[in-house]
Scaffold this motif. Structure first.
Motif, PDB file in Angstrom:
ATOM      1  N   LYS A 280      -7.643  34.256  59.688  1.00  0.00           N
ATOM      2  CA  LYS A 280      -8.863  33.959  58.928  1.00  0.00           C
ATOM      3  C   LYS A 280      -9.083  34.958  57.797  1.00  0.00           C
ATOM      4  O   LYS A 280      -9.520  34.599  56.702  1.00  0.00           O
ATOM      5  N   ASN A 285      -7.384  28.928  54.502  1.00  0.00           N
ATOM      6  CA  ASN A 285      -7.122  27.514  54.228  1.00  0.00           C
ATOM      7  C   ASN A 285      -5.835  26.991  54.846  1.00  0.00           C
ATOM      8  O   ASN A 285      -5.298  25.978  54.398  1.00  0.00           O
ATOM      9  N   SER A 287      -3.561  24.935  57.155  1.00  0.00           N
ATOM     10  CA  SER A 287      -3.783  23.656  57.832  1.00  0.00           C
ATOM     11  C   SER A 287      -2.898  23.469  59.058  1.00  0.00           C
ATOM     12  O   SER A 287      -3.198  22.630  59.914  1.00  0.00           O
ATOM     13  N   LYS A 306      -6.430  27.529  69.984  1.00  0.00           N
ATOM     14  CA  LYS A 306      -6.945  26.253  69.475  1.00  0.00           C
ATOM     15  C   LYS A 306      -8.467  26.260  69.436  1.00  0.00           C
ATOM     16  O   LYS A 306      -9.079  25.697  68.515  1.00  0.00           O
ATOM     17  N   MET A 309      -9.583  28.437  66.471  1.00  0.00           N
ATOM     18  CA  MET A 309      -9.258  27.863  65.157  1.00  0.00           C
ATOM     19  C   MET A 309      -9.202  26.335  65.256  1.00  0.00           C
ATOM     20  O   MET A 309      -8.154  25.718  65.077  1.00  0.00           O
ATOM     21  N   PRO A 310     -10.344  25.702  65.550  1.00  0.00           N
ATOM     22  CA  PRO A 310     -10.344  24.250  65.809  1.00  0.00           C
ATOM     23  C   PRO A 310      -9.967  23.396  64.599  1.00  0.00           C
ATOM     24  O   PRO A 310      -9.562  22.244  64.760  1.00  0.00           O
ATOM     25  N   GLN A 311     -10.098  23.958  63.405  1.00  0.00           N
ATOM     26  CA  GLN A 311      -9.818  23.191  62.199  1.00  0.00           C
ATOM     27  C   GLN A 311      -8.329  23.130  61.861  1.00  0.00           C
ATOM     28  O   GLN A 311      -7.925  22.413  60.942  1.00  0.00           O
ATOM     29  N   VAL A 312      -7.518  23.863  62.602  1.00  0.00           N
ATOM     30  CA  VAL A 312      -6.087  23.978  62.301  1.00  0.00           C
ATOM     31  C   VAL A 312      -5.267  23.246  63.359  1.00  0.00           C
ATOM     32  O   VAL A 312      -5.546  23.351  64.555  1.00  0.00           O
ATOM     33  N   LYS A 313      -4.249  22.527  62.915  1.00  0.00           N
ATOM     34  CA  LYS A 313      -3.326  21.886  63.856  1.00  0.00           C
ATOM     35  C   LYS A 313      -2.343  22.947  64.359  1.00  0.00           C
ATOM     36  O   LYS A 313      -1.627  23.563  63.572  1.00  0.00           O
TER      37      LYS A 313
END
Length: 365
Positions: A280, A285, A287, A306, A309-313
């Motif tokens: 972070k 940004n 992904s 996970k 960092m829920p926004q990241v695959k």
């Protein structure tokens, strides 16, 4: 024309020697792991290697003896690999032999990986390339992490912003941003403290799937104390190892009132949160994140990453075509190839070296 190299890796976990056979083609992505083998270390060797991280009487002789044993273990792994794949030693261009890091102090101008590459060349009758880190340190760099150059070569995407997270004894992160130069650094402890605590209290080499940690409770005051360490505040380039994050470091933060299981839970959070914070801080940004190393098989640790960092695959590097457990060994096969063909193996923006350097020393067959 495809050429064959062997990569050897013995990491901070001190559990054994990984060997991989790798075929390299003409393009960077034309790479294939053809086989792998593993030789475990006996407890006596593990104890010897662990002891060598701290100074004591006669450590020089002990390090040379341990280095010879490591080369014999490497030979066993190579022989098993060649037999398993039906490959002749004559077909191998070179072996990339990382050795075992026992001291890493680039701020003092040195890093030391023991092992006897001359002995390994005699045993195998194959070119051996070793001592990859020293040239980068001599050029003012950290000598670590070296794997980001390899990650850039095979895992980069022309449009997708990715991170590769290797969770070995120490966790290191490679940022692959298609719009800027590759960056990378050690984020802090990976499995090193988790494995130590599991071995000490469960007499198990590691906490499988993080099952013990999962049942513990997070000690927030202890986690806060861990993060007061100035290493987490440093900006890249930075690297670390067992010289810093070790049993003594852990013990100075503990209190008798803490439950041993709660300590394991908190150590897992230290690994997860230090990785998430570092990502972070350096690149918000991203992904996609791909995990490799032993820690990638810890299901509770992956769950925590996970969640943080829920926004990241978040996936394993297997999804990119390279086995989670063998990325580092393949990287040292690649580094051997770079050296043999007089190509640089470091990234100055990662290590802080003065420039690109050809790494390693060749021990011809």
């Amino acid at each position: 024309m495809n050429e064959l190299f062997i990569g050897l890796m013995s990491g901070t976990s001190l559990d054994g020697m990984d060997a991989v056979l790798v075929s390299f083609g003409d393009s960077p992505q034309d790479i294939k792991m053809l086989g792998h083998s593993y030789v475990a270390y006996e407890d006596t060797l593990k104890k010897s290697l662990l002891g060598l991280h701290l100074p004591y009487t006669n450590e020089l002789e002990d390090s040379l003896i341990a280095g010879n044993i490591m080369s014999q273990k490497a030979y066993q792994a190579i022989e098993a690999l060649l037999k398993k794949t039906g490959t002749s030693s004559k077909d191998i261009k070179a072996i990339g032999f990382h050795g075992q890091t026992i001291r890493h102090q680039p701020q003092k101008g040195f890093t030391l990986q023991i092992g006897n590459p001359a002995l390994l060349a005699e045993l195998c009758h194959i070119n051996v390339i070793a001592d990859f880190r020293s040239r980068d340190v001599a050029a003012g760099g950290q000598g670590a992490p070296l794997v980001p150059a390899f990650h850039k070569e095979i895992f980069s995407h022309p449009t997708i912003h990715r991170a590769i997270v290797n969770i070995g004894g120490i966790a290191n992160i490679t940022i692959l941003n298609p719009e800027t130069s590759t960056s990378g650094f050690d984020s802090g402890p990976g499995n090193i403290l988790l494995d130590h605590w599991s071995q000490t209290h469960l007499h198990k080499a590691f906490d499988e799937d993080g099952s013990w940690a999962r049942e513990g409770q997070l000690i927030q005051t202890l986690l806060d104390a861990f993060f007061n360490d100035t290493y987490f505040e440093k900006t890249a380039p930075k690297s670390t190892g067992r010289d810093h994050f070790n049993e003594a470091w852990l013990n100075k933060h503990l209190q008798k009132s803490y439950s041993i299981q709660d300590i394991q839970r908190t150590l897992l959070e230290l690994t997860a949160l230090s990785i998430a914070n570092a990502i972070k801080t350096h690149n918000a940004n991203i992904s996609e994140i791909y995990l490799c190393g032993g820690g990638a098989l810890n299901s509770f640790l992956v769950e925590r990453l996970k969640s943080l960092m829920p926004q990241v695959k978040i996936q394993l590097t297997d999804a990119l075509g390279l086995s989670t457990q063998h990325v580092e060994a393949v990287a040292f096969a690649w580094l051997a190839k770079q050296t043999l063909f007089s190509k640089p193996g470091n990234l100055p923006q990662v290590t802080g070296a003065k420039g690109l350097r050809i790494l390693g020393a060749l021990y011809p067959t």
